[in-house]
Design an enzyme around this catalytic site. Structure first.
Site, PDB file in Angstrom:
ATOM      1  N   ASN A 257      41.115 -61.630 -30.538  1.00 38.77           N
ATOM      2  CA  ASN A 257      39.838 -61.602 -31.242  1.00 38.77           C
ATOM      3  C   ASN A 257      39.673 -62.853 -32.116  1.00 38.77           C
ATOM      4  O   ASN A 257      40.405 -63.023 -33.089  1.00 38.77           O
ATOM      5  CB  ASN A 257      39.763 -60.344 -32.110  1.00 38.77           C
TER       6      ASN A 257
ATOM      7  N   CYS B 212      38.434 -55.386 -35.412  1.00 40.19           N
ATOM      8  CA  CYS B 212      39.679 -54.937 -34.782  1.00 40.19           C
ATOM      9  C   CYS B 212      40.558 -54.165 -35.763  1.00 40.19           C
ATOM     10  O   CYS B 212      41.481 -53.459 -35.352  1.00 40.19           O
ATOM     11  CB  CYS B 212      40.437 -56.105 -34.161  1.00 40.19           C
ATOM     12  N   HIS B 213      40.261 -54.265 -37.072  1.00 42.67           N
ATOM     13  CA  HIS B 213      41.019 -53.475 -38.053  1.00 42.67           C
ATOM     14  C   HIS B 213      40.723 -51.988 -37.922  1.00 42.67           C
ATOM     15  O   HIS B 213      41.485 -51.155 -38.406  1.00 42.67           O
ATOM     16  CB  HIS B 213      40.724 -53.952 -39.479  1.00 42.67           C
TER      17      HIS B 213
ATOM     18  N   GLU C  12      36.699 -49.897 -46.704  1.00 43.12           N
ATOM     19  CA  GLU C  12      35.637 -49.160 -46.026  1.00 43.12           C
ATOM     20  C   GLU C  12      35.729 -47.655 -46.265  1.00 43.12           C
ATOM     21  O   GLU C  12      34.902 -46.883 -45.770  1.00 43.12           O
ATOM     22  CB  GLU C  12      35.682 -49.444 -44.519  1.00 43.12           C
TER      23      GLU C  12
ATOM     24  N   HIS D 220      32.355 -69.721 -33.606  1.00 38.93           N
ATOM     25  CA  HIS D 220      33.548 -69.810 -32.767  1.00 38.93           C
ATOM     26  C   HIS D 220      34.726 -69.031 -33.354  1.00 38.93           C
ATOM     27  O   HIS D 220      35.510 -68.451 -32.603  1.00 38.93           O
ATOM     28  CB  HIS D 220      33.960 -71.276 -32.577  1.00 38.93           C
TER      29      HIS D 220
ATOM     30  N   TYR E  50      43.355 -47.172 -29.551  1.00 41.52           N
ATOM     31  CA  TYR E  50      43.442 -48.148 -28.468  1.00 41.52           C
ATOM     32  C   TYR E  50      43.033 -47.497 -27.141  1.00 41.52           C
ATOM     33  O   TYR E  50      42.323 -48.105 -26.331  1.00 41.52           O
ATOM     34  CB  TYR E  50      44.864 -48.700 -28.366  1.00 41.52           C
ATOM     35  N   GLN E  51      43.469 -46.261 -26.930  1.00 40.23           N
ATOM     36  CA  GLN E  51      43.159 -45.578 -25.683  1.00 40.23           C
ATOM     37  C   GLN E  51      41.663 -45.268 -25.572  1.00 40.23           C
ATOM     38  O   GLN E  51      41.066 -45.419 -24.506  1.00 40.23           O
ATOM     39  CB  GLN E  51      43.973 -44.289 -25.579  1.00 40.23           C
TER      40      GLN E  51
ATOM     41  N   ASN F 274      38.301 -48.687 -18.606  1.00 39.29           N
ATOM     42  CA  ASN F 274      39.627 -48.496 -18.017  1.00 39.29           C
ATOM     43  C   ASN F 274      40.497 -47.692 -18.982  1.00 39.29           C
ATOM     44  O   ASN F 274      41.203 -48.263 -19.813  1.00 39.29           O
ATOM     45  CB  ASN F 274      40.284 -49.843 -17.712  1.00 39.29           C
TER      46      ASN F 274
ATOM     47  N   SER G 297      46.781 -43.621 -31.663  1.00 40.21           N
ATOM     48  CA  SER G 297      46.250 -42.268 -31.456  1.00 40.21           C
ATOM     49  C   SER G 297      46.750 -41.271 -32.486  1.00 40.21           C
ATOM     50  O   SER G 297      46.092 -40.261 -32.751  1.00 40.21           O
ATOM     51  CB  SER G 297      46.602 -41.776 -30.050  1.00 40.21           C
TER      52      SER G 297
END
Length: 217
Positions: free
Chosen positions: A147, A155-156, A183, A35, A124-125, A133, A161
């Site tokens: 998240n 999400c990191h 990473e 969860h 993000y784009q 979308n 852009s």
């Protein structure tokens, strides 16, 4: 939404705590799936990627920890030792309510999990385009804030852009910087120049990736 609420209430929740280089983290879940992953204690991480992180330690939890929490613990322990090692590990089933409904947030999180691998970052784009979308970059930001399982769903790795890292609700910008450095992902490279040309930005071939999640999530 009421059905989702009833489903969450019927889950027999279990919890365990992991001590990580980023501080204590709480894992929550039931027999059907994970969860949440939550940062319990803020800890300013060392952003030097050459310094080996401390070995994670499971601090405790109830008897009979569900298999999804066991799998998540093993995955996180491997991630903090060597992120690339997680590529071959099984992912725990996910049972947070956000994964049980057909929504743009679910689609975004699923795409991020399945497409943006270790060593890559996406804007993000670009992620909005992946989710169907291209104009919904702002909504992608909202999905990142929603998240429930940060690090596992990376999400990191979602940045602006222009290559700047942007916000990170999982634990703040310092944590996001640490994860990217851990990473070996360099930041500051504009997406328009990096996409498909460097090993860091997600390559344009992602367009053909299937959007359908597996039945267990």
């Amino acid at each position: 939404m009421k059905e989702l609420g009833r489903m969450a209430e019927t889950c027999k929740m279990k919890y365990s705590v992991l001590d990580s280089p980023l501080g204590k983290m709480e894992l929550s879940g039931c027999e059907r799936g994970l969860h949440g992953i939550r940062f319990l204690s803020g800890k300013t991480p060392n952003t030097d990627p050459t310094e080996a992180p401390a070995t994670p330690e499971v601090l405790g939890g109830p008897q009979g920890v569900p298999e999804p929490l066991v799998q998540c613990t093993a995955w996180l322990e491997a991630y903090f030792r060597e992120p690339a090692a997680t590529e071959g590990l099984p992912l725990p089933a996910l049972h947070h309510p956000v994964f049980q409904q057909d929504s743009f947030t679910r689609q975004v999180l699923w795409k991020l999990l399945k497409v943006v691998k270790f060593g890559e970052m996406v804007s993000y784009q670009q992620l909005a385009a992946l989710a169907g979308n291209p104009k919904a970059a702002r909504a992608v930001g909202g999905a990142m804030r929603s998240n429930p399982v940060p690090i596992l769903i990376p999400c990191h790795r979602v940045v602006r852009s222009d290559g700047t890292i942007g916000n990170y609700s999982g634990g703040g910008r310092a944590v996001k910087e640490w994860l990217l450095a851990h990473e070996g992902i360099p930041t500051g490279q504009p997406a328009s120049k990096g996409l498909g040309l460097t090993g860091t930005w997600l390559k344009s071939s992602f367009e053909s990736t299937s959007s359908k999640p597996s039945g267990r999530n």
